[in-house]
Design an enzyme around this catalytic site. Structure first.
Site, PDB file in Angstrom:
ATOM      1  N   GLN A   5      17.523 -47.036  -2.214  1.00  0.00           N
ATOM      2  CA  GLN A   5      18.696 -46.718  -3.024  1.00  0.00           C
ATOM      3  C   GLN A   5      19.585 -47.898  -3.423  1.00  0.00           C
ATOM      4  O   GLN A   5      20.033 -47.976  -4.575  1.00  0.00           O
ATOM      5  CB  GLN A   5      19.569 -45.687  -2.264  1.00  0.00           C
ATOM      6  CG  GLN A   5      20.722 -45.194  -3.098  1.00  0.00           C
ATOM      7  CD  GLN A   5      21.622 -44.175  -2.418  1.00  0.00           C
ATOM      8  OE1 GLN A   5      22.736 -43.967  -2.836  1.00  0.00           O
ATOM      9  NE2 GLN A   5      21.151 -43.531  -1.367  1.00  0.00           N
TER      10      GLN A   5
ATOM     11  N   GLU B 236      21.955 -46.402   4.847  1.00  0.00           N
ATOM     12  CA  GLU B 236      23.301 -45.971   4.472  1.00  0.00           C
ATOM     13  C   GLU B 236      24.274 -45.775   5.646  1.00  0.00           C
ATOM     14  O   GLU B 236      25.331 -46.406   5.725  1.00  0.00           O
ATOM     15  CB  GLU B 236      23.183 -44.655   3.675  1.00  0.00           C
ATOM     16  CG  GLU B 236      24.490 -43.959   3.384  1.00  0.00           C
ATOM     17  CD  GLU B 236      25.341 -44.706   2.383  1.00  0.00           C
ATOM     18  OE1 GLU B 236      24.819 -45.173   1.375  1.00  0.00           O
ATOM     19  OE2 GLU B 236      26.568 -44.836   2.628  1.00  0.00           O
TER      20      GLU B 236
ATOM     21  N   ASP C 189      24.867 -47.716   0.380  1.00  0.00           N
ATOM     22  CA  ASP C 189      23.746 -48.004  -0.516  1.00  0.00           C
ATOM     23  C   ASP C 189      24.225 -48.244  -1.942  1.00  0.00           C
ATOM     24  O   ASP C 189      24.155 -49.343  -2.477  1.00  0.00           O
ATOM     25  CB  ASP C 189      22.771 -46.826  -0.526  1.00  0.00           C
ATOM     26  CG  ASP C 189      21.850 -46.858   0.669  1.00  0.00           C
ATOM     27  OD1 ASP C 189      21.688 -47.928   1.268  1.00  0.00           O
ATOM     28  OD2 ASP C 189      21.278 -45.810   0.999  1.00  0.00           O
TER      29      ASP C 189
ATOM     30  N   GLY D 293      47.397 -43.458   0.324  1.00  0.00           N
ATOM     31  CA  GLY D 293      48.546 -44.255  -0.101  1.00  0.00           C
ATOM     32  C   GLY D 293      49.786 -43.894   0.696  1.00  0.00           C
ATOM     33  O   GLY D 293      49.704 -43.264   1.740  1.00  0.00           O
ATOM     34  N   GLY D 294      50.920 -44.292   0.209  1.00  0.00           N
ATOM     35  CA  GLY D 294      52.161 -44.032   0.935  1.00  0.00           C
ATOM     36  C   GLY D 294      52.703 -42.618   0.704  1.00  0.00           C
ATOM     37  O   GLY D 294      53.776 -42.278   1.184  1.00  0.00           O
TER      38      GLY D 294
HETATM   39  N1  CAO Z   1       2.783 -55.357  -2.420  1.00  0.00           N
HETATM   40  C1  CAO Z   1       2.497 -55.555  -1.128  1.00  0.00           C
HETATM   41  N2  CAO Z   1       3.400 -55.427  -0.136  1.00  0.00           N
HETATM   42  C2  CAO Z   1       4.621 -55.052  -0.509  1.00  0.00           C
HETATM   43  C3  CAO Z   1       4.986 -54.822  -1.834  1.00  0.00           C
HETATM   44  C4  CAO Z   1       4.001 -54.982  -2.818  1.00  0.00           C
HETATM   45  N3  CAO Z   1       4.246 -54.790  -4.103  1.00  0.00           N
HETATM   46  N4  CAO Z   1       6.290 -54.469  -1.875  1.00  0.00           N
HETATM   47  C5  CAO Z   1       6.714 -54.483  -0.614  1.00  0.00           C
HETATM   48  N5  CAO Z   1       5.715 -54.830   0.216  1.00  0.00           N
HETATM   49  C6  CAO Z   1       5.764 -55.009   1.654  1.00  0.00           C
HETATM   50  C7  CAO Z   1       6.612 -56.208   2.029  1.00  0.00           C
HETATM   51  O1  CAO Z   1       5.910 -57.393   1.907  1.00  0.00           O
HETATM   52  C8  CAO Z   1       6.979 -55.863   3.440  1.00  0.00           C
HETATM   53  O2  CAO Z   1       5.879 -56.156   4.290  1.00  0.00           O
HETATM   54  P1  CAO Z   1       6.020 -57.053   5.646  1.00  0.00           P
HETATM   55  O3  CAO Z   1       6.998 -56.346   6.506  1.00  0.00           O
HETATM   56  O4  CAO Z   1       4.613 -57.033   6.167  1.00  0.00           O
HETATM   57  O5  CAO Z   1       6.490 -58.391   5.293  1.00  0.00           O
HETATM   58  C9  CAO Z   1       7.144 -54.371   3.308  1.00  0.00           C
HETATM   59  O6  CAO Z   1       6.418 -53.911   2.225  1.00  0.00           O
HETATM   60  C10 CAO Z   1       8.614 -54.031   2.963  1.00  0.00           C
HETATM   61  O7  CAO Z   1       9.094 -53.679   4.017  1.00  0.00           O
HETATM   62  P2  CAO Z   1      10.571 -53.314   4.373  1.00  0.00           P
HETATM   63  O8  CAO Z   1      10.671 -53.771   5.791  1.00  0.00           O
HETATM   64  O9  CAO Z   1      11.567 -53.794   3.423  1.00  0.00           O
HETATM   65  O10 CAO Z   1      10.507 -51.715   4.270  1.00  0.00           O
HETATM   66  P3  CAO Z   1      10.834 -50.674   5.394  1.00  0.00           P
HETATM   67  O11 CAO Z   1      10.484 -49.358   4.807  1.00  0.00           O
HETATM   68  O12 CAO Z   1      10.209 -51.008   6.690  1.00  0.00           O
HETATM   69  O13 CAO Z   1      12.409 -50.808   5.575  1.00  0.00           O
HETATM   70  C11 CAO Z   1      14.670 -50.792   4.774  1.00  0.00           C
HETATM   71  C12 CAO Z   1      13.259 -50.228   4.633  1.00  0.00           C
HETATM   72  C13 CAO Z   1      15.492 -50.201   3.643  1.00  0.00           C
HETATM   73  C14 CAO Z   1      15.246 -50.389   6.120  1.00  0.00           C
HETATM   74  C15 CAO Z   1      14.634 -52.323   4.660  1.00  0.00           C
HETATM   75  O14 CAO Z   1      13.967 -52.667   3.479  1.00  0.00           O
HETATM   76  C16 CAO Z   1      16.002 -52.969   4.677  1.00  0.00           C
HETATM   77  O15 CAO Z   1      16.640 -53.079   5.723  1.00  0.00           O
HETATM   78  N6  CAO Z   1      16.460 -53.440   3.505  1.00  0.00           N
HETATM   79  C17 CAO Z   1      17.723 -54.145   3.372  1.00  0.00           C
HETATM   80  C18 CAO Z   1      18.889 -53.217   3.477  1.00  0.00           C
HETATM   81  C19 CAO Z   1      18.830 -52.122   2.459  1.00  0.00           C
HETATM   82  O16 CAO Z   1      18.712 -52.309   1.280  1.00  0.00           O
HETATM   83  N7  CAO Z   1      18.991 -50.910   2.963  1.00  0.00           N
HETATM   84  C20 CAO Z   1      19.259 -49.791   2.087  1.00  0.00           C
HETATM   85  C21 CAO Z   1      18.118 -48.994   1.876  1.00  0.00           C
HETATM   86  S1  CAO Z   1      18.601 -47.586   0.953  1.00  0.00           S
HETATM   87  O17 CAO Z   1      19.035 -46.501   2.103  1.00  0.00           O
END
Ligand code: CAO
Length: 474
Positions: free
Chosen positions: A65, A187, A216, A295-296
């Site tokens: 998001q 979030e 988010d 607010g106040g």
């Molecule tokens: N091709 C191949 N691999 C891909 C890819 C693609 N096109 N796009 C993404 N990936 C892979 C990445 O390389 C990564 O792999 P590795 O961990 O092996 O390096 C993985 O997919 C992405 O992982 P992620 O850790 O970002 O995803 P997640 O689902 O485990 O975590 C989240 C999700 C949101 C917790 C994390 O991305 C995060 O903390 N983001 C920053 C904060 C944020 O934006 N949070 C709000 C999210 S909205 O509620």
């Protein structure tokens, strides 16, 4: 003699300076109209001179998001947003909270309007070839992967900056540099860590998260401002930069008045909090203030006609001091206008609960819309508690394009929130979200200018498609 020479040189310098100023002014007026470096004002009709971010290309590496909120805003302002997704899977939200079998979820469609989608496996050498070409072509890379994920792909800041020194790299992370910088964040984690939860809810209850996605979507909006600022600065410097927005920081920015109150505690109790009127001592931190007004001006949520059956038959009522007279008249307590027990804000503070009960006796005789009408007629600020159903059906929001009906090839029509930021010369049209990989071919051909041979090579390598089931199992 020397003096004469000096005088002559001085006047020569003056004359040249004058001449060059004249030259600059002449040039400026010919090309820019007003000498401030800007082009002449367009003679095209409002909204017909393109869009605010026309020509800006975004490599959109966002998911879920926060990041997609940011890039959707940029797309609404005219940027060409190229969403890179993992082949076969795409943004994880495509398949989350699915309501129509086989169609992209509303979660995805409502956050990815006006974008193009290309599928690329970033961990495949041919996939990296495509990504590098995108880095060289685009102006901004936006990502919100977990900390370190972009580096692990090989797209470090140093590498990106070398490939394209003009590229802006914008990231959302959960936390900024510090003890929690490596944490994954969603979030509600941000709402808790940013100070929203500890200050939301009722004093006697636990901390609460809010329905507004301030962690988010709020951070996505912050990031968008960082990006356009960096684009503006790049006009001067010619170089890109990193833009970081931590969700904790974004939430804290939205909770700034609570940090204000934290410091005010040193000077004594927070008199506008109803706890003060109830003689409940304050602790060391800003307490939860229920529905007290931020607010106040004291305010509270009051029942309206029908509250017994309708969970949203309520109104927010603010006892703004300048309209205390009309409030007394409307609720039928005209003597409160002059009674020293009620006439001043200070005198009212300890009795706010009782005063709101009396106002509620009146609001309960009317629907929330009737209260709105009666109060607004005499400038008393009130706010109806609108349900999502009411908002979805509100004609004025449809008219302004804030609530829009969109058609989608696999799910049919659905409602979404359009661009809430209205520019008079850059009109936003809401276009449906892309299907997974819908624009892969046109991006390779038209944006990246790969030859047919190169495209065939990249495609047969498997970098743009999901691995076949047997390969996956192997
Ligand atoms: N091709 C191949 N691999 C891909 C890819 C693609 N096109 N796009 C993404 N990936 C892979 C990445 O390389 C990564 O792999 P590795 O961990 O092996 O390096 C993985 O997919 C992405 O992982 P992620 O850790 O970002 O995803 P997640 O689902 O485990 O975590 C989240 C999700 C949101 C917790 C994390 O991305 C995060 O903390 N983001 C920053 C904060 C944020 O934006 N949070 C709000 C999210 S909205 O509620």
């Amino acid at each position: 003699m020397a003096k004469k020479k000096q005088k002559k040189t001085k006047s020569k310098v003056k004359a040249t300076a004058k001449k060059s100023v004249r030259k600059v002014v002449k040039l400026a007026s010919a090309k820019t109209g007003n000498g401030n470096g800007l082009p002449k004002p367009s003679s095209k009709a409002w909204g017909q001179a393109g869009k605010a971010l026309d020509g800006v290309k975004i490599l959109d590496f966002t998911h879920v998001q926060s990041g997609p909120t940011c890039t959707q805003l940029l797309a609404w302002f005219g940027a060409d947003v190229i969403k890179v997704e993992r082949p076969g899977v795409g943004d994880i939200t495509r398949g989350q909270l699915v309501d129509v079998k086989g169609a992209d979820s509303l979660y995805f469609t409502m956050l990815n309007h006006n974008k193009r989608s290309i599928t690329v496996d970033s961990k495949h050498p041919q996939g990296m070839r495509v990504l590098e070409a995108l880095v060289k072509t685009c102006d901004v890379l936006v990502e919100n992967f977990a900390p370190g994920a972009l580096d692990r792909m090989g797209l470090t800041w140093e590498r990106i900056n070398k490939l394209n020194p003009r590229m802006i790299v914008a990231s959302v992370k959960g936390f900024g540099p510090g003890p929690y910088e490596d944490c994954k964040v969603y979030e509600n984690v941000a709402q808790c860590a940013g100070g929203a939860a500890s200050t939301t809810g009722f004093r006697e209850g636990p901390p609460l998260v809010t329905g507004a996605q301030i962690g988010d979507s709020g951070t996505g909006v912050h990031l968008a401002l960082g990006i356009v600022s960096a684009l503006y600065q790049r006009n001067r410097t010619g170089r890109g930069q990193k833009v970081l927005c931590a969700m904790q920081d974004g939430v804290l920015n939205l909770c700034r008045v609570k940090l204000r109150d934290q410091q005010r505690l040193k000077a004594g109790p927070l008199t506008e909090y109803s706890q003060y009127g109830e003689n409940i001592p304050f602790g060391p931190s800003v307490p939860r203030a229920g529905n007290d007004s931020g607010g106040g001006q004291p305010g509270w949520i009051l029942k309206c006609k029908g509250w017994e059956m309708d969970p949203d038959a309520y109104i927010y009522f603010i006892t703004q001091a300048p309209v205390w007279g009309p409030i007394c008249d409307i609720i039928g307590e005209p003597t409160w206008k002059t009674d020293p027990e009620y006439a001043t804000p200070r005198a009212r503070l300890p009795k706010l609960k009782a005063i709101f009960r009396r106002i509620e006796d009146w609001t309960m005789t009317k629907t929330k819309f009737e209260v709105m009408e009666a109060c607004n007629a005499v400038d008393i600020p009130v706010g109806p508690i609108l349900s999502m159903k009411e908002i979805a059906e509100e004609p004025s929001l449809r008219k302004t394009g804030t609530v829009v009906e969109v058609d989608h090839p696999t799910r049919g029509t659905y409602l979404t929130v359009g661009n809430p930021i209205k520019l008079s010369d850059s009109i936003s049209e809401v276009k449906r979200s892309p299907l997974l990989g819908e624009h892969t071919d046109e991006i390779l051909k038209d944006v990246l200018k790969f030859s047919a041979k190169d495209i065939a090579e990249i495609k047969t390598s498997g970098a743009l498609s999901a691995p076949k089931k047997e390969e996956k199992a192997a």
